[in-house]
Motif scaffolding. Structure first.
Motif, PDB file in Angstrom:
ATOM      1  N   GLY A   1      10.249 -41.046  57.950  1.00 32.68           N
ATOM      2  CA  GLY A   1       9.753 -41.659  59.173  1.00 32.68           C
ATOM      3  C   GLY A   1      10.736 -42.631  59.784  1.00 32.68           C
ATOM      4  O   GLY A   1      11.813 -42.884  59.257  1.00 32.68           O
ATOM      5  N   GLN A   2      10.347 -43.160  60.948  1.00 35.95           N
ATOM      6  CA  GLN A   2      11.174 -44.094  61.694  1.00 35.95           C
ATOM      7  C   GLN A   2      10.573 -45.493  61.620  1.00 35.95           C
ATOM      8  O   GLN A   2       9.365 -45.672  61.773  1.00 35.95           O
ATOM      9  CB  GLN A   2      11.270 -43.654  63.163  1.00 35.95           C
ATOM     10  N   GLN A   3      11.427 -46.493  61.397  1.00 36.16           N
ATOM     11  CA  GLN A   3      10.962 -47.867  61.296  1.00 36.16           C
ATOM     12  C   GLN A   3      11.070 -48.577  62.646  1.00 36.16           C
ATOM     13  O   GLN A   3      12.021 -48.366  63.408  1.00 36.16           O
ATOM     14  CB  GLN A   3      11.768 -48.629  60.249  1.00 36.16           C
ATOM     15  N   TYR A   4      10.082 -49.446  62.906  1.00 38.05           N
ATOM     16  CA  TYR A   4      10.039 -50.240  64.131  1.00 38.05           C
ATOM     17  C   TYR A   4       9.579 -51.653  63.780  1.00 38.05           C
ATOM     18  O   TYR A   4       9.002 -51.888  62.722  1.00 38.05           O
ATOM     19  CB  TYR A   4       9.033 -49.649  65.136  1.00 38.05           C
ATOM     20  N   SER A   5       9.821 -52.571  64.712  1.00 37.67           N
ATOM     21  CA  SER A   5       9.171 -53.873  64.624  1.00 37.67           C
ATOM     22  C   SER A   5       8.544 -54.176  65.972  1.00 37.67           C
ATOM     23  O   SER A   5       8.958 -53.642  67.003  1.00 37.67           O
ATOM     24  CB  SER A   5      10.151 -54.981  64.219  1.00 37.67           C
ATOM     25  N   VAL A   6       7.523 -55.032  65.948  1.00 42.17           N
ATOM     26  CA  VAL A   6       6.759 -55.343  67.160  1.00 42.17           C
ATOM     27  C   VAL A   6       6.708 -56.855  67.322  1.00 42.17           C
ATOM     28  O   VAL A   6       6.304 -57.572  66.401  1.00 42.17           O
ATOM     29  CB  VAL A   6       5.334 -54.764  67.088  1.00 42.17           C
ATOM     30  N   GLU A   7       7.128 -57.316  68.501  1.00 37.34           N
ATOM     31  CA  GLU A   7       7.107 -58.745  68.807  1.00 37.34           C
ATOM     32  C   GLU A   7       5.880 -59.042  69.665  1.00 37.34           C
ATOM     33  O   GLU A   7       5.673 -58.399  70.709  1.00 37.34           O
ATOM     34  CB  GLU A   7       8.368 -59.163  69.563  1.00 37.34           C
ATOM     35  N   THR A   8       5.069 -59.994  69.233  1.00 39.75           N
ATOM     36  CA  THR A   8       3.854 -60.339  69.960  1.00 39.75           C
ATOM     37  C   THR A   8       3.772 -61.846  70.178  1.00 39.75           C
ATOM     38  O   THR A   8       4.448 -62.623  69.511  1.00 39.75           O
ATOM     39  CB  THR A   8       2.591 -59.880  69.200  1.00 39.75           C
ATOM     40  N   LEU A   9       2.913 -62.219  71.119  1.00 41.67           N
ATOM     41  CA  LEU A   9       2.603 -63.625  71.358  1.00 41.67           C
ATOM     42  C   LEU A   9       1.095 -63.742  71.556  1.00 41.67           C
ATOM     43  O   LEU A   9       0.526 -63.087  72.435  1.00 41.67           O
ATOM     44  CB  LEU A   9       3.327 -64.154  72.589  1.00 41.67           C
ATOM     45  N   SER A  10       0.468 -64.533  70.718  1.00 46.04           N
ATOM     46  CA  SER A  10      -0.984 -64.737  70.790  1.00 46.04           C
ATOM     47  C   SER A  10      -1.273 -66.116  71.379  1.00 46.04           C
ATOM     48  O   SER A  10      -0.534 -67.072  71.130  1.00 46.04           O
ATOM     49  CB  SER A  10      -1.609 -64.622  69.397  1.00 46.04           C
ATOM     50  N   PHE A  11      -2.361 -66.177  72.142  1.00 53.62           N
ATOM     51  CA  PHE A  11      -2.765 -67.450  72.734  1.00 53.62           C
ATOM     52  C   PHE A  11      -4.277 -67.481  72.832  1.00 53.62           C
ATOM     53  O   PHE A  11      -4.895 -66.636  73.481  1.00 53.62           O
ATOM     54  CB  PHE A  11      -2.146 -67.618  74.123  1.00 53.62           C
ATOM     55  N   HIS A  12      -4.878 -68.436  72.135  1.00 56.01           N
ATOM     56  CA  HIS A  12      -6.344 -68.589  72.100  1.00 56.01           C
ATOM     57  C   HIS A  12      -7.035 -67.279  71.718  1.00 56.01           C
ATOM     58  O   HIS A  12      -8.059 -66.907  72.281  1.00 56.01           O
ATOM     59  CB  HIS A  12      -6.859 -69.081  73.454  1.00 56.01           C
TER      60      HIS A  12
END
Length: 203
Positions: free
Chosen positions: A4-15
């Motif tokens: 398989g292929q590897q990925y990363s995910v950048e997120t920003l959470s607020f409240h």
């Protein structure tokens, strides 16, 4: 998870509301060390798979109770199925957060993270502009075929930065961006040997 292929995910959470800022596609050395040899944004995913990734990541953030701040989540996609590797309540390292995510998404991600810590929300949906492709190549023994790209990139309009360390290529066994030759590109498409004039450099 050796395939398989590897990925990363950048997120920003607020409240308690979660925003996927960018998905990174990773070049990996594979077993036994699984060293990351390059990062490319946005990931080469179909619209449907990108939507599946975003939904899966948001559901996961809900499940683990993330309320505020950034997360860097590692996943693999194998035969259309999404597998979680790890979740980190921090920005991504190795140039992923800055400059790559900011370049490719057009969102001031670090500013958004700082403001969220001050209880101020800089909405990515209304504060992003000029998304493009951005990525980093690490030049090592494992990526020796990319040395012509590194050697002939000076002056190219797609070159964002170049980090020269040594003429000798190293065989790397752990992630170590700052101590390796590397180039960061920023362009309207993913940059590689196949779509530059450095595949057969003049001598």
């Amino acid at each position: 998870l050796s395939s398989g292929q590897q990925y990363s995910v950048e997120t920003l959470s607020f409240h308690g509301k979660h925003n996927v800022i960018q998905v990174t596609q990773k070049d990996s050395s594979g077993a036994p060390h699984c060293v990351e040899l390059g990062h490319h944004q946005p990931a080469d995913l179909t619209k449907d798979m990108r939507n599946q990734v975003e939904r899966a990541i948001i559901d996961m953030l809900e499940c683990v109770g993330i309320e505020n701040g950034p997360c860097h989540t590692e996943i693999k996609i194998i035969d259309g199925e999404i597998y979680l590797i790890e979740i980190n309540a921090r920005p991504g390292g190795d140039c992923i957060t800055s400059p790559l995510t900011e370049l490719s998404s057009g969102y001031k991600y670090l500013t958004g993270i700082i403001l969220a810590a001050c209880d101020i929300f800089l909405d990515p949906k209304t504060n992003s502009a000029n998304p493009r492709h951005a990525g980093i190549y690490l030049i090592s023994k494992q990526t020796a075929h990319l040395k012509p790209l590194f050697d002939n990139c000076d002056g190219k309009d797609w070159l964002y930065s170049k980090n020269y360390v040594s003429d000798e290529l190293q065989e790397i066994t752990h992630n170590d961006v700052m101590n390796l030759n590397n180039i960061i590109y920023y362009a309207d498409k993913k940059i590689g040997l196949a779509n530059t004039d450095t595949a057969h450099p003049k001598v």
